[in-house]
Design a protein around this motif. Structure first.
Motif, PDB file in Angstrom:
ATOM      1  N   TRP A  49      13.913  -9.471 -13.990  1.00  0.00           N
ATOM      2  CA  TRP A  49      13.624 -10.784 -14.578  1.00  0.00           C
ATOM      3  C   TRP A  49      12.131 -10.929 -14.857  1.00  0.00           C
ATOM      4  N   LEU A  50      11.315 -10.554 -13.890  1.00  0.00           N
ATOM      5  CA  LEU A  50       9.865 -10.652 -14.068  1.00  0.00           C
ATOM      6  C   LEU A  50       9.361  -9.678 -15.132  1.00  0.00           C
ATOM      7  N   HIS A  51       9.935  -8.482 -15.174  1.00  0.00           N
ATOM      8  CA  HIS A  51       9.509  -7.482 -16.153  1.00  0.00           C
ATOM      9  C   HIS A  51       9.833  -7.935 -17.580  1.00  0.00           C
ATOM     10  N   ARG A  52      11.015  -8.488 -17.771  1.00  0.00           N
ATOM     11  CA  ARG A  52      11.414  -8.956 -19.115  1.00  0.00           C
ATOM     12  C   ARG A  52      10.524 -10.081 -19.619  1.00  0.00           C
ATOM     13  N   ARG A  53      10.002 -10.879 -18.724  1.00  0.00           N
ATOM     14  CA  ARG A  53       9.157 -11.992 -19.122  1.00  0.00           C
ATOM     15  C   ARG A  53       7.664 -11.637 -19.116  1.00  0.00           C
ATOM     16  N   GLY A  54       7.359 -10.406 -18.799  1.00  0.00           N
ATOM     17  CA  GLY A  54       5.974  -9.953 -18.801  1.00  0.00           C
ATOM     18  C   GLY A  54       5.144 -10.519 -17.663  1.00  0.00           C
ATOM     19  N   LEU A  55       5.790 -10.909 -16.578  1.00  0.00           N
ATOM     20  CA  LEU A  55       5.092 -11.522 -15.449  1.00  0.00           C
ATOM     21  C   LEU A  55       4.772 -10.544 -14.323  1.00  0.00           C
ATOM     22  N   MET A  56       5.124  -9.268 -14.519  1.00  0.00           N
ATOM     23  CA  MET A  56       4.899  -8.302 -13.450  1.00  0.00           C
ATOM     24  C   MET A  56       3.872  -7.259 -13.901  1.00  0.00           C
ATOM     25  N   PRO A  57       2.700  -7.269 -13.285  1.00  0.00           N
ATOM     26  CA  PRO A  57       1.691  -6.258 -13.622  1.00  0.00           C
ATOM     27  C   PRO A  57       2.172  -4.853 -13.250  1.00  0.00           C
ATOM     28  N   GLN A  58       1.577  -3.843 -13.850  1.00  0.00           N
ATOM     29  CA  GLN A  58       1.978  -2.455 -13.625  1.00  0.00           C
ATOM     30  C   GLN A  58       1.862  -2.059 -12.155  1.00  0.00           C
ATOM     31  N   GLN A  59       0.787  -2.501 -11.481  1.00  0.00           N
ATOM     32  CA  GLN A  59       0.606  -2.146 -10.067  1.00  0.00           C
ATOM     33  C   GLN A  59       1.706  -2.741  -9.199  1.00  0.00           C
ATOM     34  N   THR A  60       2.100  -3.976  -9.494  1.00  0.00           N
ATOM     35  CA  THR A  60       3.169  -4.617  -8.729  1.00  0.00           C
ATOM     36  C   THR A  60       4.482  -3.903  -8.968  1.00  0.00           C
ATOM     37  N   GLU A  61       4.734  -3.504 -10.204  1.00  0.00           N
ATOM     38  CA  GLU A  61       5.968  -2.792 -10.516  1.00  0.00           C
ATOM     39  C   GLU A  61       6.027  -1.458  -9.769  1.00  0.00           C
ATOM     40  N   MET A  62       4.890  -0.784  -9.668  1.00  0.00           N
ATOM     41  CA  MET A  62       4.847   0.475  -8.918  1.00  0.00           C
ATOM     42  C   MET A  62       5.084   0.226  -7.426  1.00  0.00           C
ATOM     43  N   GLY A  63       4.558  -0.884  -6.910  1.00  0.00           N
ATOM     44  CA  GLY A  63       4.802  -1.232  -5.510  1.00  0.00           C
ATOM     45  C   GLY A  63       6.260  -1.539  -5.246  1.00  0.00           C
ATOM     46  N   VAL A  64       6.899  -2.246  -6.171  1.00  0.00           N
ATOM     47  CA  VAL A  64       8.322  -2.557  -6.025  1.00  0.00           C
ATOM     48  C   VAL A  64       9.142  -1.266  -6.102  1.00  0.00           C
ATOM     49  N   ALA A  65       8.743  -0.335  -6.969  1.00  0.00           N
ATOM     50  CA  ALA A  65       9.426   0.958  -7.050  1.00  0.00           C
ATOM     51  C   ALA A  65       9.281   1.719  -5.725  1.00  0.00           C
ATOM     52  N   PHE A  66       8.112   1.617  -5.100  1.00  0.00           N
ATOM     53  CA  PHE A  66       7.898   2.245  -3.795  1.00  0.00           C
ATOM     54  C   PHE A  66       8.875   1.686  -2.768  1.00  0.00           C
ATOM     55  N   TRP A  67       8.981   0.350  -2.716  1.00  0.00           N
ATOM     56  CA  TRP A  67       9.886  -0.263  -1.745  1.00  0.00           C
ATOM     57  C   TRP A  67      11.335   0.064  -2.069  1.00  0.00           C
ATOM     58  N   GLY A  68      11.662   0.192  -3.348  1.00  0.00           N
ATOM     59  CA  GLY A  68      13.023   0.594  -3.723  1.00  0.00           C
ATOM     60  C   GLY A  68      13.339   1.993  -3.211  1.00  0.00           C
ATOM     61  N   ALA A  69      12.338   2.889  -3.248  1.00  0.00           N
ATOM     62  CA  ALA A  69      12.533   4.242  -2.735  1.00  0.00           C
ATOM     63  C   ALA A  69      12.669   4.254  -1.211  1.00  0.00           C
ATOM     64  N   MET A  70      12.070   3.285  -0.554  1.00  0.00           N
ATOM     65  CA  MET A  70      12.158   3.194   0.904  1.00  0.00           C
ATOM     66  C   MET A  70      13.484   2.600   1.375  1.00  0.00           C
ATOM     67  N   TYR A  71      14.289   2.125   0.458  1.00  0.00           N
ATOM     68  CA  TYR A  71      15.529   1.420   0.793  1.00  0.00           C
ATOM     69  C   TYR A  71      16.478   2.294   1.616  1.00  0.00           C
ATOM     70  N   ILE A  72      16.725   3.522   1.182  1.00  0.00           N
ATOM     71  CA  ILE A  72      17.718   4.366   1.853  1.00  0.00           C
ATOM     72  C   ILE A  72      17.330   4.652   3.304  1.00  0.00           C
ATOM     73  N   PRO A  73      16.094   5.072   3.612  1.00  0.00           N
ATOM     74  CA  PRO A  73      15.765   5.291   5.025  1.00  0.00           C
ATOM     75  C   PRO A  73      15.871   4.021   5.870  1.00  0.00           C
ATOM     76  N   VAL A  74      15.542   2.884   5.279  1.00  0.00           N
ATOM     77  CA  VAL A  74      15.646   1.621   6.025  1.00  0.00           C
ATOM     78  C   VAL A  74      17.098   1.310   6.343  1.00  0.00           C
ATOM     79  N   VAL A  75      17.985   1.507   5.371  1.00  0.00           N
ATOM     80  CA  VAL A  75      19.401   1.237   5.599  1.00  0.00           C
ATOM     81  C   VAL A  75      19.969   2.187   6.639  1.00  0.00           C
ATOM     82  N   VAL A  76      19.590   3.452   6.584  1.00  0.00           N
ATOM     83  CA  VAL A  76      20.070   4.414   7.579  1.00  0.00           C
ATOM     84  C   VAL A  76      19.601   4.007   8.976  1.00  0.00           C
TER      85      VAL A  76
END
Length: 133
Positions: A49-76
Protein backbone atom coordinates in the motif's frame (compact mmCIF):
# COMPACT_ATOMS: atom_id res chain seq x y z
CA UNK A 1 23.64 0.05 11.55
CA UNK A 2 20.16 1.50 11.26
CA UNK A 3 17.44 -0.92 10.26
CA UNK A 4 14.60 0.91 8.58
CA UNK A 5 11.03 -0.32 8.65
CA UNK A 6 11.13 -1.35 12.31
CA UNK A 7 8.20 0.90 13.25
CA UNK A 8 6.08 -0.58 10.47
CA UNK A 9 7.05 -4.07 11.62
CA UNK A 10 6.22 -3.22 15.25
CA UNK A 11 2.78 -1.86 14.36
CA UNK A 12 2.01 -4.92 12.23
CA UNK A 13 3.30 -7.24 14.96
CA UNK A 14 1.18 -5.65 17.68
CA UNK A 15 -1.91 -5.70 15.47
CA UNK A 16 -1.24 -9.32 14.49
CA UNK A 17 -0.83 -10.43 18.10
CA UNK A 18 -4.00 -8.57 19.10
CA UNK A 19 -6.01 -10.08 16.23
CA UNK A 20 -4.54 -13.55 16.94
CA UNK A 21 -5.59 -13.28 20.59
CA UNK A 22 -9.03 -12.08 19.54
CA UNK A 23 -9.39 -14.95 17.08
CA UNK A 24 -8.29 -17.41 19.76
CA UNK A 25 -10.86 -16.03 22.19
CA UNK A 26 -13.59 -16.25 19.53
CA UNK A 27 -12.67 -19.87 18.81
CA UNK A 28 -12.43 -20.71 22.52
CA UNK A 29 -8.77 -21.74 22.29
CA UNK A 30 -7.50 -19.39 25.06
CA UNK A 31 -4.34 -18.81 23.04
CA UNK A 32 -3.03 -16.76 20.16
CA UNK A 33 -4.22 -18.26 16.88
CA UNK A 34 -2.10 -17.17 13.94
CA UNK A 35 -0.88 -13.87 15.35
CA UNK A 36 2.54 -14.01 13.69
CA UNK A 37 1.03 -15.04 10.35
CA UNK A 38 -1.51 -12.23 10.56
CA UNK A 39 1.32 -9.81 11.39
CA UNK A 40 3.29 -10.91 8.32
CA UNK A 41 0.24 -10.53 6.07
CA UNK A 42 -0.33 -7.06 7.50
CA UNK A 43 3.34 -6.20 6.88
CA UNK A 44 3.09 -7.32 3.25
CA UNK A 45 -0.16 -5.41 2.71
CA UNK A 46 1.18 -2.26 4.38
CA UNK A 47 4.37 -2.39 2.31
CA UNK A 48 2.44 -2.77 -0.94
CA UNK A 49 0.00 0.00 0.00
CA UNK A 50 2.77 2.43 0.92
CA UNK A 51 4.84 1.51 -2.14
CA UNK A 52 1.93 2.09 -4.55
CA UNK A 53 1.35 5.54 -3.10
CA UNK A 54 5.03 6.47 -3.15
CA UNK A 55 5.17 6.85 0.63
CA UNK A 56 7.94 4.34 1.26
CA UNK A 57 11.55 5.47 0.76
CA UNK A 58 14.02 2.97 -0.73
CA UNK A 59 15.86 2.50 2.59
CA UNK A 60 12.62 1.68 4.41
CA UNK A 61 11.64 -0.78 1.71
CA UNK A 62 15.01 -2.52 2.08
CA UNK A 63 14.49 -2.67 5.85
CA UNK A 64 11.05 -4.20 5.41
CA UNK A 65 12.56 -6.74 2.99
CA UNK A 66 15.13 -7.58 5.68
CA UNK A 67 12.40 -8.22 8.24
CA UNK A 68 10.47 -10.28 5.69
CA UNK A 69 13.56 -12.48 5.27
CA UNK A 70 13.77 -12.87 9.05
CA UNK A 71 10.19 -14.17 9.17
CA UNK A 72 10.96 -17.89 8.72
CA UNK A 73 13.56 -18.17 11.54
CA UNK A 74 11.25 -16.23 13.86
CA UNK A 75 8.33 -18.54 13.12
CA UNK A 76 10.48 -21.63 13.63
CA UNK A 77 11.69 -20.29 16.98
CA UNK A 78 8.16 -19.41 18.08
CA UNK A 79 6.79 -22.79 16.99
CA UNK A 80 9.49 -24.54 19.01
CA UNK A 81 8.25 -22.76 22.12
CA UNK A 82 4.62 -23.73 21.73
CA UNK A 83 3.30 -26.67 23.66
CA UNK A 84 1.47 -28.82 21.13
CA UNK A 85 0.24 -31.29 23.74
CA UNK A 86 -1.51 -28.50 25.68
CA UNK A 87 -3.07 -27.19 22.49
CA UNK A 88 -4.46 -30.61 21.63
CA UNK A 89 -5.77 -31.10 25.17
CA UNK A 90 -7.60 -27.79 24.80
CA UNK A 91 -9.98 -29.44 22.37
CA UNK A 92 -10.45 -30.04 18.69
CA UNK A 93 -10.27 -26.32 17.93
CA UNK A 94 -6.51 -26.49 17.39
CA UNK A 95 -6.83 -29.35 14.91
CA UNK A 96 -9.74 -27.64 13.17
CA UNK A 97 -7.76 -24.41 12.87
CA UNK A 98 -4.74 -26.30 11.49
CA UNK A 99 -6.77 -28.14 8.86
CA UNK A 100 -8.66 -24.99 7.90
CA UNK A 101 -5.38 -23.09 7.51
CA UNK A 102 -3.89 -25.75 5.26
CA UNK A 103 -7.08 -25.87 3.19
CA UNK A 104 -7.22 -22.07 2.78
CA UNK A 105 -3.53 -21.96 1.78
CA UNK A 106 -4.01 -24.75 -0.78
CA UNK A 107 -7.02 -22.95 -2.28
CA UNK A 108 -5.11 -19.64 -2.44
CA UNK A 109 -2.10 -21.25 -4.14
CA UNK A 110 -4.40 -22.98 -6.61
CA UNK A 111 -6.21 -19.73 -7.42
CA UNK A 112 -2.95 -17.85 -7.88
CA UNK A 113 -1.61 -20.53 -10.21
CA UNK A 114 -4.79 -20.60 -12.28
CA UNK A 115 -4.82 -16.82 -12.61
CA UNK A 116 -1.26 -16.75 -13.95
CA UNK A 117 -1.01 -16.79 -17.72
CA UNK A 118 2.15 -18.16 -19.35
CA UNK A 119 4.00 -15.84 -21.70
CA UNK A 120 4.01 -17.21 -25.28
CA UNK A 121 7.49 -18.14 -26.52
CA UNK A 122 7.51 -15.62 -29.41
CA UNK A 123 6.50 -12.72 -27.14
CA UNK A 124 9.19 -13.57 -24.60
CA UNK A 125 11.89 -13.66 -27.28
CA UNK A 126 10.69 -10.34 -28.75
CA UNK A 127 10.81 -8.68 -25.30
CA UNK A 128 14.35 -9.92 -24.70
CA UNK A 129 15.45 -8.67 -28.13
CA UNK A 130 13.87 -5.21 -27.50
CA UNK A 131 15.53 -4.91 -24.10
CA UNK A 132 18.95 -5.67 -25.57
CA UNK A 133 18.56 -3.11 -28.36
Amino acid sequence: MIIYGTALLAICHLLGIFLGDLLGALLGAKTNVGGVGIAMILLICARLWLHRRGLMPQQTEMGVAFWGAMYIPVVVAMAAQQNVVSALRGGPVALLAAFATVLVCAVCVSLINRGERPVPEADAEARVATQRA
